[in-house]
Write a protein that holds these residues in place. Structure first.
Motif, PDB file in Angstrom:
ATOM      1  N   PRO A  27       0.816  -1.220   0.000  1.00  0.00           N
ATOM      2  CA  PRO A  27       0.000   0.000   0.000  1.00  0.00           C
ATOM      3  C   PRO A  27       0.850   1.271   0.000  1.00  0.00           C
ATOM      4  CG  PRO A  27      -0.772  -1.562   1.667  1.00  0.00           C
ATOM      5  CD  PRO A  27       0.535  -2.073   1.181  1.00  0.00           C
ATOM      6  N   CYS A  28       2.095   1.177   0.470  1.00  0.00           N
ATOM      7  CA  CYS A  28       2.954   2.363   0.502  1.00  0.00           C
ATOM      8  C   CYS A  28       3.323   2.832  -0.899  1.00  0.00           C
ATOM      9  CB  CYS A  28       4.223   2.074   1.306  1.00  0.00           C
ATOM     10  SG  CYS A  28       5.157   0.654   0.695  1.00  0.00           S
ATOM     11  N   ARG A  29       3.227   1.952  -1.886  1.00  0.00           N
ATOM     12  CA  ARG A  29       3.560   2.339  -3.259  1.00  0.00           C
ATOM     13  C   ARG A  29       2.350   2.879  -4.024  1.00  0.00           C
ATOM     14  NH1 ARG A  29       9.068   2.384  -2.922  1.00  0.00           N
ATOM     15  NH2 ARG A  29       9.881   0.365  -2.263  1.00  0.00           N
ATOM     16  N   GLU A  30       1.187   2.883  -3.391  1.00  0.00           N
ATOM     17  CA  GLU A  30      -0.038   3.270  -4.091  1.00  0.00           C
ATOM     18  C   GLU A  30      -0.175   4.787  -4.210  1.00  0.00           C
ATOM     19  OE1 GLU A  30      -3.200   1.518  -1.919  1.00  0.00           O
ATOM     20  OE2 GLU A  30      -2.752  -0.518  -2.572  1.00  0.00           O
TER      21      GLU A  30
ATOM     22  N   GLU B 187      -0.937  18.223   0.540  1.00  0.00           N
ATOM     23  CA  GLU B 187      -0.733  19.671   0.574  1.00  0.00           C
ATOM     24  C   GLU B 187       0.570  20.069  -0.100  1.00  0.00           C
ATOM     25  OE1 GLU B 187      -1.252  21.497   4.406  1.00  0.00           O
ATOM     26  OE2 GLU B 187      -2.834  20.084   4.963  1.00  0.00           O
ATOM     27  N   THR B 188       1.530  19.162  -0.118  1.00  0.00           N
ATOM     28  CA  THR B 188       2.807  19.467  -0.771  1.00  0.00           C
ATOM     29  C   THR B 188       2.810  19.046  -2.243  1.00  0.00           C
ATOM     30  OG1 THR B 188       3.697  17.344  -0.010  1.00  0.00           O
ATOM     31  CG2 THR B 188       4.116  19.276   1.367  1.00  0.00           C
ATOM     32  N   GLY B 189       1.645  18.596  -2.739  1.00  0.00           N
ATOM     33  CA  GLY B 189       1.534  18.268  -4.157  1.00  0.00           C
ATOM     34  C   GLY B 189       2.034  16.888  -4.532  1.00  0.00           C
ATOM     35  N   LYS B 190       2.097  15.974  -3.562  1.00  0.00           N
ATOM     36  CA  LYS B 190       2.607  14.634  -3.826  1.00  0.00           C
ATOM     37  C   LYS B 190       1.463  13.637  -3.960  1.00  0.00           C
ATOM     38  CE  LYS B 190       6.740  16.289  -3.381  1.00  0.00           C
ATOM     39  NZ  LYS B 190       7.556  16.549  -4.594  1.00  0.00           N
ATOM     40  N   ASP B 191       1.615  12.739  -4.939  1.00  0.00           N
ATOM     41  CA  ASP B 191       0.607  11.695  -5.151  1.00  0.00           C
ATOM     42  C   ASP B 191       1.026  10.352  -4.557  1.00  0.00           C
ATOM     43  OD1 ASP B 191      -1.117  13.378  -6.622  1.00  0.00           O
ATOM     44  OD2 ASP B 191       0.099  13.070  -8.430  1.00  0.00           O
ATOM     45  N   TYR B 192       2.318  10.200  -4.291  1.00  0.00           N
ATOM     46  CA  TYR B 192       2.848   8.940  -3.726  1.00  0.00           C
ATOM     47  C   TYR B 192       3.682   9.284  -2.482  1.00  0.00           C
ATOM     48  CZ  TYR B 192       1.447   7.097  -8.255  1.00  0.00           C
ATOM     49  OH  TYR B 192       0.727   6.741  -9.372  1.00  0.00           O
ATOM     50  N   PRO B 193       3.031   9.746  -1.431  1.00  0.00           N
ATOM     51  CA  PRO B 193       3.759  10.323  -0.294  1.00  0.00           C
ATOM     52  C   PRO B 193       4.540   9.321   0.556  1.00  0.00           C
ATOM     53  CG  PRO B 193       1.419  10.176   0.206  1.00  0.00           C
ATOM     54  CD  PRO B 193       1.560   9.829  -1.243  1.00  0.00           C
ATOM     55  N   LEU B 194       4.341   8.020   0.330  1.00  0.00           N
ATOM     56  CA  LEU B 194       5.059   7.014   1.124  1.00  0.00           C
ATOM     57  C   LEU B 194       6.086   6.264   0.290  1.00  0.00           C
ATOM     58  CD1 LEU B 194       2.061   5.463   3.123  1.00  0.00           C
ATOM     59  CD2 LEU B 194       3.566   7.346   3.810  1.00  0.00           C
ATOM     60  N   ASN B 195       6.327   6.705  -0.926  1.00  0.00           N
ATOM     61  CA  ASN B 195       7.150   5.957  -1.877  1.00  0.00           C
ATOM     62  C   ASN B 195       8.606   6.422  -1.834  1.00  0.00           C
ATOM     63  OD1 ASN B 195       7.202   4.007  -4.170  1.00  0.00           O
ATOM     64  ND2 ASN B 195       7.894   5.828  -5.295  1.00  0.00           N
TER      65      ASN B 195
ATOM     66  N   SER C 249      14.878  14.185  -0.190  1.00  0.00           N
ATOM     67  CA  SER C 249      15.232  13.718  -1.532  1.00  0.00           C
ATOM     68  C   SER C 249      15.203  12.197  -1.638  1.00  0.00           C
ATOM     69  CB  SER C 249      16.631  14.224  -1.923  1.00  0.00           C
ATOM     70  OG  SER C 249      17.633  13.585  -1.142  1.00  0.00           O
ATOM     71  N   MET C 250      14.990  11.472  -0.516  1.00  0.00           N
ATOM     72  CA  MET C 250      14.872  10.015  -0.555  1.00  0.00           C
ATOM     73  C   MET C 250      13.554   9.568  -1.180  1.00  0.00           C
ATOM     74  SD  MET C 250      16.384   8.921   3.174  1.00  0.00           S
ATOM     75  CE  MET C 250      16.115   7.167   2.864  1.00  0.00           C
ATOM     76  N   PHE C 251      12.568  10.480  -1.221  1.00  0.00           N
ATOM     77  CA  PHE C 251      11.268  10.143  -1.785  1.00  0.00           C
ATOM     78  C   PHE C 251      11.268  10.368  -3.300  1.00  0.00           C
ATOM     79  CE2 PHE C 251      10.258  11.150   2.615  1.00  0.00           C
ATOM     80  CZ  PHE C 251       9.347  10.163   2.958  1.00  0.00           C
ATOM     81  N   ILE C 252      10.416   9.624  -3.978  1.00  0.00           N
ATOM     82  CA  ILE C 252      10.189   9.853  -5.400  1.00  0.00           C
ATOM     83  C   ILE C 252       8.697   9.705  -5.646  1.00  0.00           C
ATOM     84  CG2 ILE C 252      10.699   7.433  -5.967  1.00  0.00           C
ATOM     85  CD1 ILE C 252      11.809   8.461  -8.672  1.00  0.00           C
ATOM     86  N   ASP C 253       8.126  10.630  -6.380  1.00  0.00           N
ATOM     87  CA  ASP C 253       6.670  10.660  -6.550  1.00  0.00           C
ATOM     88  C   ASP C 253       6.224   9.824  -7.748  1.00  0.00           C
ATOM     89  OD1 ASP C 253       4.361  11.624  -5.254  1.00  0.00           O
ATOM     90  OD2 ASP C 253       4.000  13.034  -6.896  1.00  0.00           O
TER      91      ASP C 253
ATOM     92  N   GLN D  27       6.300  14.818   2.720  1.00  0.00           N
ATOM     93  CA  GLN D  27       5.500  14.592   1.518  1.00  0.00           C
ATOM     94  C   GLN D  27       4.010  14.834   1.739  1.00  0.00           C
ATOM     95  OE1 GLN D  27       8.358  14.485  -0.279  1.00  0.00           O
ATOM     96  NE2 GLN D  27       7.455  12.925  -1.591  1.00  0.00           N
ATOM     97  N   THR D  28       3.613  15.127   2.986  1.00  0.00           N
ATOM     98  CA  THR D  28       2.182  15.271   3.280  1.00  0.00           C
ATOM     99  C   THR D  28       1.818  16.740   3.509  1.00  0.00           C
ATOM    100  OG1 THR D  28       2.670  14.687   5.598  1.00  0.00           O
ATOM    101  CG2 THR D  28       1.925  12.921   4.136  1.00  0.00           C
ATOM    102  N   VAL D  29       2.060  17.222   4.721  1.00  0.00           N
ATOM    103  CA  VAL D  29       1.710  18.617   5.012  1.00  0.00           C
ATOM    104  C   VAL D  29       2.917  19.535   4.930  1.00  0.00           C
ATOM    105  CG1 VAL D  29      -0.281  18.032   6.437  1.00  0.00           C
ATOM    106  CG2 VAL D  29       1.986  18.207   7.498  1.00  0.00           C
TER     107      VAL D  29
END
Length: 748
Positions: A199-202, A208-216, A296-300, A630-632
């Motif tokens: 589910p983290c890849r969904e 609020e920060t404009g991310k669609d994959y905030p756990l990826n 920078s570890m996240f990728i959307d 990646q969220t707020v």
């Protein structure tokens, strides 16, 4: 293989195992159809396991078998049957998560080398000692550790003859392994059972920060960190990817083989990562290893990053240029796939041909000749054949007997009975003896280990006439200390994960509240684990509850009663017996992942207490990363020790599959993700009379969507009424809502 490093590769299917072997892996970890943490991989059957081991050993490569899931009580007989077969194979080791399985292996299968799975989330010295006592020869360390933390544990491991294994390439998980329940809670597909639905890849509702994959997260790669890993004393460099295809495995393993050989032979670090970017990746980061936990570890985007990477490298400015990059990538991958097919097509894992000749002549021993690819093996009976009219060796009976010589390594190819005279007799028991000799001869002249039959010694089933269960409550603020005055209630106090910075205050708190029971978290890294040990030495509590086995081991060493918490993932009676017999553990919480049917067969050791949490916010995962980037949003670019100690924040995210989750960060704790609804299970009280000695309610102030219509003292009184049967469950459900008990219904 160099003396310094082992390159450990993934083998999700037969073709990937072959690819890893020819690419230069020193060892491959792979699973069978059951009991392994990658159910989505194709995996092996037991029928082709021996062939895989034989092939690997021909190429100086080891095979480690993954049995790295938690084991249900009902599965233990089947697991033991499997172990009875594995112990007579040439596998080089088994990878294990379940504490009960560790105990079974230690007691009944000591010849199998045992490795501790990443699912045990090992990150402190106490956990290494705990696992060493269970005979683990190596430990896979938590992926979240930095190089200094790894070095400390690797050196500690060397002092205690335990090797350290570190993931150096492949997927990062957003949550600590073994402590992620998001897939389990949502659909019963537990990561602790190899069924994570990711589910983290969904995709989520845009944050609020404009991310669609905030756990990826991006993928992990320590390709440039060879010198640091060598200096740290890491032994095994592990590549993740048992659900990846063979061309991926070949490319990554071959590239890492070149890197290791370059460093070990010339001291040079290769810098060309283009091949790693050619096969599937989500871009790469080594930020955990560097101790630089940043946004920078996240990728959307959870999909393949290869085309984007090379489009950036070639500075593409038009769609045609991007299409050309994609075409080149496609062609390159096709070439790799074809290359892998070429270099692996001659590799065979089929059973070896076994030709058999039986020679029977009156007055001589019965002779059996085995013609194997390795040469001729001759065996004979102890007594001579005699003439008989009644009991004779007929060709049909001898053929059936000879066909039974086949085993996991050999198939009967041809049977020659031309030298079998008629009308001869030899005692049947001598045929049995020859068959046993054949089995030993075809096992490399190693005696076969007799099968084990497992029982549950020293345990007794629950009695419906046991003492009434007690109510236990968990708090995390000094304002809730007033709950200690509530009758028939035991109070636990949640210690923070950033224990080191608050040690003096907490020691003082417990010294002034000697009835308060310390509750240790699952994550205690570095100085915070040292602080946990210092806490035990200074406070000397009469009892603790811990979700971290390292703290359990420290309590055991100091003669302090300890209870295994719910995040130690205890789901079978063998784990309970192991905790008591090996570590003087006095009790355990049963995991909330299992259902009524799966709890029912549990039996507990004598003088051992069982507990169950009937009300709590549901922790879906705990992360060393910041979940607010990646969220707020967060002003700080990276998560550091100050964030761990000071930050207190909450937010929500909404999956496009209509699941809402709460992101919550308490002071002194890592970021956690919670279900929007708290867990409330009153059915378990009536379903298992006499099994549980206590039930826990969690009164910590986690900001989920569940609301309480009662103050905490009144709520505890209402729970007490449930335990005594003085109130209907519906009365409490009206006071706490919304809630869920889906896990208890779904189980594992």
């Amino acid at each position: 293989m160099s003396d310094q490093f082992e390159l450990l590769a993934p083998g999700g299917d037969l073709e990937s195992i072959k690819a890893a072997i020819v690419a230069g892996a020193d060892a491959v970890y792979c699973g069978l159809d059951n009991f392994n943490a990658r159910n989505r991989a194709t995996n092996l059957t037991f029928e082709n396991l021996s062939g895989v081991v034989r092939l690997a050993h021909q190429h100086q490569c080891k095979i480690f078998l993954t049995l790295n899931v938690i084991i249900l009580e009902s599965e233990v007989p089947a697991l033991v049957r499997l172990l009875n077969k594995l112990v007579n194979t040439d596998i080089d080791g088994v990878i294990v998560q379940d504490i009960g399985l560790f105990s079974i292996l230690k007691t009944h299968f000591p010849s199998l080398d045992v490795h501790a799975s990443t699912q045990l989330n090992t990150h402190n010295e106490g956990q290494i000692l705990f696992l060493k006592q269970l005979t683990a020869s190596r430990v896979n360390l938590s992926r979240e550790l930095n190089i200094d933390e790894i070095k400390q544990l690797a050196q500690f491991g060397h002092q205690h003859d335990v090797l350290m294994e570190v993931f150096v390439h492949g997927s990062y998980c957003i949550g600590f392994s073994g402590l992620c329940y998001i897939s389990s809670v949502r659909n019963g597909s537990s990561g602790n059972r190899g069924r994570c639905s990711q589910p983290c890849r969904e995709q989520y509702q845009t944050t609020e920060t404009g991310k669609d994959y905030p756990l990826n997260l991006k993928d992990n790669s320590a390709f440039s960190d060879m010198a640091a890993l060598a200096d740290a004393g890491v032994y095994s460099l592990k590549v993740e990817g048992r659900i990846k295809k063979s061309h991926y495995v070949y490319t990554v393993v071959d590239t890492w083989r070149q890197q290791i050989d370059s460093y070990c032979s010339k001291g040079e670090i290769l810098t060309d990562t283009s091949r790693l970017y050619t096969v599937f990746n989500r871009d790469f980061s080594n930020a955990f290893l560097k101790g630089d936990i940043n946004k920078s570890m996240f990728i959307d985007n959870p999909r393949d990053h290869a085309a984007t990477h090379f489009s950036n490298i070639y500075s593409c400015t038009s769609m045609d240029e991007v299409k050309a990059v994609k075409k080149k990538l496609y062609d390159t991958k096709t070439d790799i796939i074809q290359q892998v097919e070429r270099v692996t097509k001659e590799l065979c894992v089929e059973k070896l041909a076994l030709d058999i000749k039986v020679i029977a002549a009156e007055g001589l021993p019965l002779k059996v000749e085995l013609i194997t690819p390795q040469g001729l093996i001759e065996l004979q009976s102890e007594s001579n054949l005699v003439s008989s009219e009644k009991f004779t060796l007929d060709k049909e009976g001898v053929s059936k007997w000879v066909n039974s010589f086949a085993n996991a390594d050999y198939r009967v190819n041809q049977i020659d009975l031309s030298a079998l005279a008629s009308g001869l007799y030899i005692p049947y028991k001598e045929q049995t003896v020859i068959k046993e000799k054949v089995a030993v001869a075809l096992n490399g002249n190693k005696p076969l280990i007799a099968p084990v039959e497992l029982s549950k010694p020293g345990m007794e089933a629950a009695s419906e006439y046991a003492q009434p269960p007690q109510l236990h409550t968990l708090i995390s603020s000094v304002e809730d200390l007033v709950l200690q005055s509530e009758p028939n209630t035991f109070v636990y106090y949640q210690l923070p994960e950033a224990l080191a910075c608050d040690l003096d205050r907490l020691v003082d708190l417990f010294e002034h509240n000697d009835q308060l029971v310390p509750w240790f978290p699952a994550i205690l890294i570095g100085e915070n684990y040292d602080a946990a040990v210092a806490f035990l030495e200074q406070v000397q509590p009469s009892r603790i509850v811990t979700n971290n086995s390292g703290v359990g081991y420290a309590a055991y060493q100091r003669g302090i009663d300890w209870v295994a918490g719910p995040q130690m993932n205890i789901i079978n009676s063998y784990s309970l017996a192991c905790l008591k017999e090996e570590f003087n553990c006095v009790g355990a919480f049963i995991s909330n992942e299992i259902n009524k049917k799966q709890i029912k067969p549990l039996v507990k050791p004598d003088n051992f207490e069982l507990f169950y949490s009937i009300y709590h916010p549901i922790t879906l995962l705990t992360s060393r990363q910041c979940l607010f980037h990646q969220t707020v949003g967060c002003k700080k670019k990276r998560f550091d020790d100050k964030c761990l100690r000071k930050c207190d924040k909450s937010a929500s995210i909404l999956s496009l599959k209509h699941a809402s989750y709460v992101v919550d960060k308490q002071r002194g704790a890592h970021n956690s993700l919670y279900s929007q609804e708290n867990y409330l299970n009153l059915d378990v009280i009536k379903d298992h009379p006499g099994l549980f000695d206590g039930y826990m309610v969690d009164m910590r102030d986690i900001k989920t969507h569940t609301q309480m219509a009662l103050e905490k003292p009144a709520l505890l009184e209402a729970f007490c009424e449930q335990l005594t049967g003085d109130a209907a469950p519906s009365a409490l459900h009206t006071k706490i809502a919304p809630t869920t008990m889906a896990q208890y219904k779904k189980g594992l």
